[in-house]
Design a protein around this motif. Structure first.
Motif, short mmCIF file in Angstrom:
data_model
loop_
_atom_site.label_atom_id
_atom_site.label_comp_id
_atom_site.label_asym_id
_atom_site.label_seq_id
_atom_site.Cartn_x
_atom_site.Cartn_y
_atom_site.Cartn_z
N CYS A 244 0.82 -1.21 0.00
CA CYS A 244 0.00 0.00 0.00
C CYS A 244 0.86 1.26 0.00
CB CYS A 244 -0.96 0.02 1.18
SG CYS A 244 -0.19 0.16 2.80
N ARG A 245 0.26 2.28 -0.57
CA ARG A 245 0.90 3.59 -0.68
C ARG A 245 0.07 4.58 0.13
NH1 ARG A 245 3.72 6.61 -4.87
NH2 ARG A 245 3.00 8.79 -4.81
N VAL A 246 0.74 5.41 0.92
CA VAL A 246 0.06 6.41 1.74
C VAL A 246 0.57 7.78 1.33
CG1 VAL A 246 -0.43 7.21 4.08
CG2 VAL A 246 -0.09 4.76 3.65
N ASP A 247 -0.34 8.66 0.95
CA ASP A 247 0.02 9.99 0.47
C ASP A 247 -0.61 11.07 1.33
OD1 ASP A 247 1.34 9.92 -2.48
OD2 ASP A 247 -0.04 8.24 -2.26
N LEU A 248 0.19 12.06 1.66
CA LEU A 248 -0.32 13.30 2.25
C LEU A 248 0.37 14.46 1.53
CD1 LEU A 248 -2.05 14.77 4.38
CD2 LEU A 248 -0.03 14.78 5.86
N GLY A 249 -0.39 15.20 0.78
CA GLY A 249 0.20 16.30 0.03
C GLY A 249 1.26 15.79 -0.93
N GLU A 250 2.47 16.33 -0.80
CA GLU A 250 3.56 15.97 -1.69
C GLU A 250 4.40 14.82 -1.16
OE1 GLU A 250 5.78 19.54 -2.01
OE2 GLU A 250 4.13 20.72 -2.85
N VAL A 251 4.06 14.29 0.00
CA VAL A 251 4.87 13.25 0.65
C VAL A 251 4.16 11.90 0.57
CG1 VAL A 251 5.94 12.51 2.81
CG2 VAL A 251 5.93 14.94 2.18
N SER A 252 4.92 10.86 0.25
CA SER A 252 4.34 9.52 0.11
C SER A 252 5.19 8.47 0.80
CB SER A 252 4.18 9.17 -1.37
OG SER A 252 5.42 9.32 -2.05
N PHE A 253 4.51 7.45 1.30
CA PHE A 253 5.13 6.29 1.95
C PHE A 253 4.69 5.04 1.19
CE2 PHE A 253 4.88 9.57 5.09
CZ PHE A 253 5.90 9.35 6.01
N LEU A 254 5.59 4.06 1.07
CA LEU A 254 5.26 2.80 0.43
C LEU A 254 5.57 1.66 1.39
CD1 LEU A 254 4.23 1.57 -2.29
CD2 LEU A 254 6.65 1.22 -2.88
N PHE A 255 4.54 0.85 1.71
CA PHE A 255 4.68 -0.28 2.62
C PHE A 255 4.56 -1.57 1.80
CE2 PHE A 255 3.24 3.28 5.09
CZ PHE A 255 3.93 3.18 6.29
N THR A 256 5.58 -2.41 1.87
CA THR A 256 5.66 -3.56 0.96
C THR A 256 5.55 -4.92 1.63
OG1 THR A 256 8.08 -3.53 1.11
CG2 THR A 256 7.07 -2.25 -0.67
N GLY A 257 5.31 -4.97 2.94
CA GLY A 257 5.22 -6.26 3.61
C GLY A 257 6.47 -7.09 3.37
N ASP A 258 6.29 -8.34 2.96
CA ASP A 258 7.42 -9.21 2.64
C ASP A 258 7.51 -9.47 1.14
OD1 ASP A 258 8.42 -9.43 5.16
OD2 ASP A 258 7.72 -11.47 5.55
N ALA A 259 7.01 -8.55 0.33
CA ALA A 259 7.04 -8.72 -1.13
C ALA A 259 8.48 -8.91 -1.60
CB ALA A 259 6.42 -7.51 -1.82
N GLY A 260 8.67 -9.87 -2.50
CA GLY A 260 9.98 -10.15 -3.05
C GLY A 260 10.04 -9.82 -4.53
N GLU A 261 11.06 -10.35 -5.19
CA GLU A 261 11.31 -10.01 -6.60
C GLU A 261 10.11 -10.33 -7.49
OE1 GLU A 261 14.64 -10.83 -10.11
OE2 GLU A 261 14.78 -11.88 -8.18
N GLU A 262 9.45 -11.47 -7.25
CA GLU A 262 8.30 -11.85 -8.07
C GLU A 262 7.20 -10.79 -8.01
OE1 GLU A 262 4.72 -15.10 -7.74
OE2 GLU A 262 6.75 -15.83 -7.34
N SER A 263 6.86 -10.36 -6.82
CA SER A 263 5.82 -9.36 -6.64
C SER A 263 6.27 -8.00 -7.17
CB SER A 263 5.44 -9.24 -5.16
OG SER A 263 4.45 -8.26 -4.97
N GLU A 264 7.53 -7.66 -6.93
CA GLU A 264 8.05 -6.38 -7.41
C GLU A 264 7.98 -6.30 -8.94
OE1 GLU A 264 11.25 -5.75 -3.73
OE2 GLU A 264 11.97 -6.15 -5.77
N GLU A 265 8.36 -7.38 -9.62
CA GLU A 265 8.33 -7.39 -11.08
C GLU A 265 6.90 -7.30 -11.59
OE1 GLU A 265 10.69 -7.25 -13.42
OE2 GLU A 265 12.15 -6.92 -11.81
N ALA A 266 5.97 -7.96 -10.91
CA ALA A 266 4.56 -7.92 -11.33
C ALA A 266 4.01 -6.50 -11.19
CB ALA A 266 3.74 -8.89 -10.50
N MET A 267 4.36 -5.81 -10.12
CA MET A 267 3.90 -4.43 -9.96
C MET A 267 4.49 -3.53 -11.02
SD MET A 267 3.63 -3.80 -5.82
CE MET A 267 5.17 -4.61 -5.35
N LEU A 268 5.77 -3.72 -11.33
CA LEU A 268 6.40 -2.93 -12.38
C LEU A 268 5.71 -3.16 -13.73
CD1 LEU A 268 10.17 -3.43 -11.42
CD2 LEU A 268 8.89 -1.27 -11.32
N ALA A 269 5.44 -4.42 -14.02
CA ALA A 269 4.78 -4.75 -15.28
C ALA A 269 3.37 -4.17 -15.36
CB ALA A 269 4.73 -6.27 -15.46
N ALA A 270 2.71 -4.06 -14.22
CA ALA A 270 1.35 -3.53 -14.19
C ALA A 270 1.32 -2.00 -14.20
CB ALA A 270 0.62 -4.06 -12.96
#
Length: 360
Positions: A244-270
């Protein structure tokens, strides 16, 4: 000096204090690629110390400072000297204006507590009077979460995101639910055959488990929370972590749990929106997470690694640290710094920690 002159001097001093207070409330220095301590720790920053910890053991965020020990509330007030009425009124007005401005600023602030739960993940977010808990660390962190929520007076968690049902992420949620009620509970699955997850479901009672889809989201005060992963479903609990991504104004946080390379590549592709100022590093800094391609898309200024000291997994790995270092991000580790708190007004981010000194 005559009595009239003394009164004018005190009035002028009060007026100057009012102007300085207004200037201080209006000014906000930008954080550019280096961690800084919040205003409450300005003095400590100069001495190489960090912000004082609050009663719960996490650093006090701005607006949560302890009450001054300057004097007993039972002390009798001294009578005002001649000429002090106007100065006192101006000072009271300045104090009221400052308090009102502080309250308004606090309502618009997002505070993210990356709680040190050892080898696990846990973050408590508050904004505009609403609360979000992302993971709860291992089962042994239950009492710590209970104590933190109690000391902060948080009796309701509007949202809980359990990124996945592994014990080091969901175990401590039971402790949180033992103190606070839950509005909406998100998880990557609705059932999982472990005692830790079964305990969470038992404490949830009638609150249903919601498995969000990519693109789902909700408001947290003035902040916006959006699910950007996983881009594809999998039986692997780590790769299936909610992101999940959390945004307030111009500042953002990204929380990735235990996502690994497989999940990271899928998000990039999407084509997921991954760029963020603050990254909660995936899988405690394992070698299989935080790939160079993923980090290039996120381009974080800060990277927080939630990890236990001397853990048997070797987290964070040298490979992950090298890739994070190549981004130029400031790396903040809970095994070295204790709990790490980020506070943002939507423009700048300030950090504090419970131990050690942030590496500027």
């Amino acid at each position: 000096m005559t009595a009239g002159g003394a009164g004018r001097h005190r009035f002028a001093a009060a007026l100057l204090a009012l102007l300085l207070s207004a200037f201080a409330l209006g000014g906000c220095s930008a954080v550019q690629g280096a961690a800084s301590l919040p205003d409450t720790a300005a003095g400590a920053a100069g001495s190489g110390e960090v912000a004082a910890a609050g009663p719960d053991g996490t650093p006090a965020a701005p607006g949560e400072e302890a009450t001054s020990n300057g004097g007993s509330s039972g002390d009798a007030a001294a009578p005002a000297a001649p000429g002090e009425g106007e100065a006192s009124g101006a000072a009271d007005g300045a104090s009221d204006a400052a308090a009102a401005a502080d309250n308004a600023a606090a309502a618009d602030q997002l505070t993210v507590r990356f709680i040190d739960v050892g080898q696990g993940d846990c973050a408590l977010l508050t904004c505009g009077g609403e609360t979000l808990l992302i993971d709860g660390g291992p089962s042994e962190a239950s009492s710590k979460l209970y104590s933190i929520l109690k000391s902060l007076g948080i009796s309701r968690l509007d949202y809980i995101i359990c990124t996945h049902p592994d014990e080091d992420h969901c175990g401590g949620i039971s402790g949180a639910l033992n103190f606070a009620s839950c509005g909406t509970f998100f998880c990557s699955v609705t059932e999982h055959d472990t005692r830790a997850f079964a305990s969470v479901l038992r404490y949830l009672g009638q609150v249903p488990v919601t498995v969000p889809a990519v693109g789902d989201g909700f408001s947290l005060g003035a902040a916006q929370v959006a699910f950007v992963g996983p881009a594809q479903r999998t039986r692997d609990t780590n790769e299936g972590s909610l992101v999940c991504r959390v945004d307030l104004g111009e500042v953002s946080f990204l929380f990735t749990g235990d996502a690994g390379e497989e999940s990271e590549e899928a998000m990039l592709a999407a084509g997921a929106q991954l760029d963020a100022d603050v990254l909660k590093v995936g899988h405690h800094g394992s070698a299989s997470s935080s790939t160079s391609r993923f980090l290039a898309a996120v381009s974080p200024d800060y990277a927080v690694i939630s990890v236990g000291a001397g853990n048997s997994y070797g987290h964070p790995t040298d490979e992950a640290l090298a890739r994070l270092g190549a981004t130029g991000a400031t790396v903040l580790r809970t095994d070295l710094l204790g709990s790490v708190v980020a506070v943002t007004d939507g423009r700048d981010v300030q950090f504090s920690s419970t131990k050690g000194k942030l590496d500027n």
